[in-house]
Design a protein around this motif. Structure first.
Motif, PDB file in Angstrom:
ATOM      1  N   GLY A 197      26.606   2.751  34.731  1.00 41.42           N
ATOM      2  CA  GLY A 197      27.473   3.607  35.528  1.00 41.42           C
ATOM      3  C   GLY A 197      28.153   4.611  34.622  1.00 41.42           C
ATOM      4  O   GLY A 197      27.690   4.884  33.523  1.00 41.42           O
ATOM      5  N   TYR A 198      29.246   5.141  35.089  1.00 39.41           N
ATOM      6  CA  TYR A 198      29.995   6.116  34.302  1.00 39.41           C
ATOM      7  C   TYR A 198      30.956   5.406  33.353  1.00 39.41           C
ATOM      8  O   TYR A 198      31.527   4.368  33.704  1.00 39.41           O
ATOM      9  CB  TYR A 198      30.802   7.042  35.222  1.00 39.41           C
ATOM     10  CG  TYR A 198      29.939   7.956  36.057  1.00 39.41           C
ATOM     11  CD1 TYR A 198      29.258   9.008  35.466  1.00 39.41           C
ATOM     12  CD2 TYR A 198      29.823   7.767  37.432  1.00 39.41           C
ATOM     13  CE1 TYR A 198      28.468   9.859  36.230  1.00 39.41           C
ATOM     14  CE2 TYR A 198      29.029   8.610  38.199  1.00 39.41           C
ATOM     15  CZ  TYR A 198      28.357   9.648  37.586  1.00 39.41           C
ATOM     16  OH  TYR A 198      27.576  10.481  38.335  1.00 39.41           O
ATOM     17  N   ALA A 203      17.963   9.021  34.171  1.00 39.46           N
ATOM     18  CA  ALA A 203      17.968   8.043  33.076  1.00 39.46           C
ATOM     19  C   ALA A 203      18.146   8.795  31.761  1.00 39.46           C
ATOM     20  O   ALA A 203      17.649   9.912  31.605  1.00 39.46           O
ATOM     21  CB  ALA A 203      16.671   7.247  33.064  1.00 39.46           C
ATOM     22  N   PHE A 204      18.856   8.168  30.834  1.00 36.33           N
ATOM     23  CA  PHE A 204      19.132   8.791  29.541  1.00 36.33           C
ATOM     24  C   PHE A 204      18.460   7.988  28.441  1.00 36.33           C
ATOM     25  O   PHE A 204      18.880   6.880  28.116  1.00 36.33           O
ATOM     26  CB  PHE A 204      20.643   8.896  29.320  1.00 36.33           C
ATOM     27  CG  PHE A 204      21.274   9.842  30.299  1.00 36.33           C
ATOM     28  CD1 PHE A 204      21.281  11.198  30.050  1.00 36.33           C
ATOM     29  CD2 PHE A 204      21.806   9.376  31.476  1.00 36.33           C
ATOM     30  CE1 PHE A 204      21.819  12.080  30.976  1.00 36.33           C
ATOM     31  CE2 PHE A 204      22.353  10.247  32.405  1.00 36.33           C
ATOM     32  CZ  PHE A 204      22.355  11.599  32.154  1.00 36.33           C
ATOM     33  N   LEU A 205      17.411   8.565  27.868  1.00 31.24           N
ATOM     34  CA  LEU A 205      16.561   7.848  26.930  1.00 31.24           C
ATOM     35  C   LEU A 205      17.159   7.706  25.538  1.00 31.24           C
ATOM     36  O   LEU A 205      16.655   6.926  24.729  1.00 31.24           O
ATOM     37  CB  LEU A 205      15.187   8.523  26.866  1.00 31.24           C
ATOM     38  CG  LEU A 205      14.477   8.600  28.220  1.00 31.24           C
ATOM     39  CD1 LEU A 205      13.185   9.383  28.111  1.00 31.24           C
ATOM     40  CD2 LEU A 205      14.216   7.211  28.781  1.00 31.24           C
ATOM     41  N   HIS A 206      18.193   8.447  25.249  1.00 30.13           N
ATOM     42  CA  HIS A 206      18.912   8.313  23.972  1.00 30.13           C
ATOM     43  C   HIS A 206      20.404   8.129  24.195  1.00 30.13           C
ATOM     44  O   HIS A 206      21.212   8.483  23.356  1.00 30.13           O
ATOM     45  CB  HIS A 206      18.676   9.542  23.084  1.00 30.13           C
ATOM     46  CG  HIS A 206      17.348   9.557  22.421  1.00 30.13           C
ATOM     47  ND1 HIS A 206      16.991  10.540  21.524  1.00 30.13           N
ATOM     48  CD2 HIS A 206      16.278   8.740  22.503  1.00 30.13           C
ATOM     49  CE1 HIS A 206      15.763  10.321  21.094  1.00 30.13           C
ATOM     50  NE2 HIS A 206      15.314   9.232  21.686  1.00 30.13           N
ATOM     51  N   GLY A 207      20.792   7.600  25.331  1.00 30.88           N
ATOM     52  CA  GLY A 207      22.203   7.413  25.639  1.00 30.88           C
ATOM     53  C   GLY A 207      22.843   8.703  26.111  1.00 30.88           C
ATOM     54  O   GLY A 207      22.248   9.780  26.066  1.00 30.88           O
ATOM     55  N   ASN A 208      24.082   8.594  26.587  1.00 28.96           N
ATOM     56  CA  ASN A 208      24.827   9.745  27.075  1.00 28.96           C
ATOM     57  C   ASN A 208      26.308   9.414  27.031  1.00 28.96           C
ATOM     58  O   ASN A 208      26.694   8.280  27.322  1.00 28.96           O
ATOM     59  CB  ASN A 208      24.397  10.089  28.506  1.00 28.96           C
ATOM     60  CG  ASN A 208      25.037  11.341  29.009  1.00 28.96           C
ATOM     61  OD1 ASN A 208      26.178  11.319  29.466  1.00 28.96           O
ATOM     62  ND2 ASN A 208      24.326  12.441  28.931  1.00 28.96           N
ATOM     63  N   VAL A 209      27.135  10.403  26.709  1.00 32.42           N
ATOM     64  CA  VAL A 209      28.565  10.150  26.561  1.00 32.42           C
ATOM     65  C   VAL A 209      29.265   9.790  27.875  1.00 32.42           C
ATOM     66  O   VAL A 209      30.350   9.235  27.840  1.00 32.42           O
ATOM     67  CB  VAL A 209      29.306  11.327  25.880  1.00 32.42           C
ATOM     68  CG1 VAL A 209      28.858  11.494  24.453  1.00 32.42           C
ATOM     69  CG2 VAL A 209      29.143  12.610  26.662  1.00 32.42           C
ATOM     70  N   TRP A 210      28.687  10.094  29.001  1.00 28.45           N
ATOM     71  CA  TRP A 210      29.286   9.718  30.285  1.00 28.45           C
ATOM     72  C   TRP A 210      28.662   8.451  30.857  1.00 28.45           C
ATOM     73  O   TRP A 210      29.028   8.002  31.931  1.00 28.45           O
ATOM     74  CB  TRP A 210      29.128  10.857  31.288  1.00 28.45           C
ATOM     75  CG  TRP A 210      30.306  11.772  31.343  1.00 28.45           C
ATOM     76  CD1 TRP A 210      31.112  12.164  30.308  1.00 28.45           C
ATOM     77  CD2 TRP A 210      30.821  12.405  32.503  1.00 28.45           C
ATOM     78  NE1 TRP A 210      32.073  13.019  30.759  1.00 28.45           N
ATOM     79  CE2 TRP A 210      31.918  13.189  32.113  1.00 28.45           C
ATOM     80  CE3 TRP A 210      30.456  12.418  33.840  1.00 28.45           C
ATOM     81  CZ2 TRP A 210      32.654  13.956  33.003  1.00 28.45           C
ATOM     82  CZ3 TRP A 210      31.186  13.178  34.734  1.00 28.45           C
ATOM     83  CH2 TRP A 210      32.277  13.933  34.309  1.00 28.45           C
ATOM     84  N   PRO A 241      27.454  15.621  28.677  1.00 22.32           N
ATOM     85  CA  PRO A 241      27.698  15.115  30.031  1.00 22.32           C
ATOM     86  C   PRO A 241      27.291  16.061  31.155  1.00 22.32           C
ATOM     87  O   PRO A 241      27.551  15.770  32.321  1.00 22.32           O
ATOM     88  CB  PRO A 241      29.219  14.910  30.036  1.00 22.32           C
ATOM     89  CG  PRO A 241      29.732  15.981  29.143  1.00 22.32           C
ATOM     90  CD  PRO A 241      28.692  16.112  28.043  1.00 22.32           C
ATOM     91  N   PHE A 242      26.658  17.188  30.863  1.00 28.55           N
ATOM     92  CA  PHE A 242      26.425  18.219  31.877  1.00 28.55           C
ATOM     93  C   PHE A 242      25.624  17.727  33.077  1.00 28.55           C
ATOM     94  O   PHE A 242      25.954  18.035  34.220  1.00 28.55           O
ATOM     95  CB  PHE A 242      25.745  19.446  31.279  1.00 28.55           C
ATOM     96  CG  PHE A 242      26.531  20.121  30.188  1.00 28.55           C
ATOM     97  CD1 PHE A 242      27.917  20.118  30.188  1.00 28.55           C
ATOM     98  CD2 PHE A 242      25.888  20.772  29.162  1.00 28.55           C
ATOM     99  CE1 PHE A 242      28.646  20.746  29.196  1.00 28.55           C
ATOM    100  CE2 PHE A 242      26.610  21.406  28.159  1.00 28.55           C
ATOM    101  CZ  PHE A 242      27.979  21.392  28.174  1.00 28.55           C
ATOM    102  N   LEU A 243      24.567  16.974  32.846  1.00 28.27           N
ATOM    103  CA  LEU A 243      23.750  16.501  33.966  1.00 28.27           C
ATOM    104  C   LEU A 243      24.554  15.558  34.862  1.00 28.27           C
ATOM    105  O   LEU A 243      24.514  15.676  36.093  1.00 28.27           O
ATOM    106  CB  LEU A 243      22.479  15.818  33.455  1.00 28.27           C
ATOM    107  CG  LEU A 243      21.518  15.280  34.501  1.00 28.27           C
ATOM    108  CD1 LEU A 243      21.063  16.374  35.465  1.00 28.27           C
ATOM    109  CD2 LEU A 243      20.311  14.634  33.826  1.00 28.27           C
TER     110      LEU A 243
END
Length: 169
Positions: free
Chosen positions: A103-104, A85-92, A66-68
């Motif tokens: 969104g978040y 944009a997150f090309l492999h998903g992101n936990v946030w 989630p750092f970015l």
């Protein structure tokens, strides 16, 4: 499975119907591990990157951590930030598939009021279908559009494994 690429191992688990509990356990453990990470309170590379770039610029990330997004949260009052944009998903990152709103996580869709669903993180390597999987399709579409019009492109810190040929293409 010693010495095997994690993504190849995960694909084997996904394809074996007797290992679906194991698959869910791995997905939950990875999500929980990254979700609990916190960016340091002092300025980091993420902060400088966000503050250096312009509103019309883009950051395309392969990072699950989630750092970015945490850096976006703490810098959004300073100036208009670049798109992310997150090309492999992101936990946030959360999504409302019905309204196609991102969104978040742990927030609600501004259109229908339903809680956003966490984005998918893991994909079987042989089935990374960037054009059809709803959890990352729009992110890859943004990347293709931007790359097609970009004057300058900088790739920072990404080394694609041989098994992720689709991302390299």
């Amino acid at each position: 499975y010693e010495g095997i690429n994690f993504e190849l191992l995960y694909e084997k688990i996904c394809l074996d119907s007797s290992l679906q509990d194991c698959k869910k356990h791995i997905e939950t453990a990875i999500y929980d591990y990254f979700k609990d990470m916190e960016i340091p309170s002092f300025p980091t590379l993420y902060d400088y990157l966000l503050l250096f770039l312009r509103e019309k610029d883009w950051i395309f990330s392969f990072n699950w951590d989630p750092f970015l997004l945490q850096a976006c949260n703490r810098n959004m009052k300073i100036k208009r930030l670049p798109q992310v944009a997150f090309l492999h998903g992101n936990v946030w990152q959360g999504v409302c598939y019905e309204c196609k709103v991102w969104g978040y996580t742990e927030t609600v869709c501004h259109r229908c009021g339903k809680e956003l669903i966490p984005s998918k993180l893991l994909f079987p390597i042989g089935e990374k279908d960037y054009d059809n999987d709803p959890s990352i399709k729009s992110e890859w579409s943004k990347a293709r559009n931007f790359f097609g019009e970009a004057y300058l492109l900088t790739i920072f810190g990404y080394s694609a494994p041989d098994s992720d040929a689709k991302a390299v293409d």
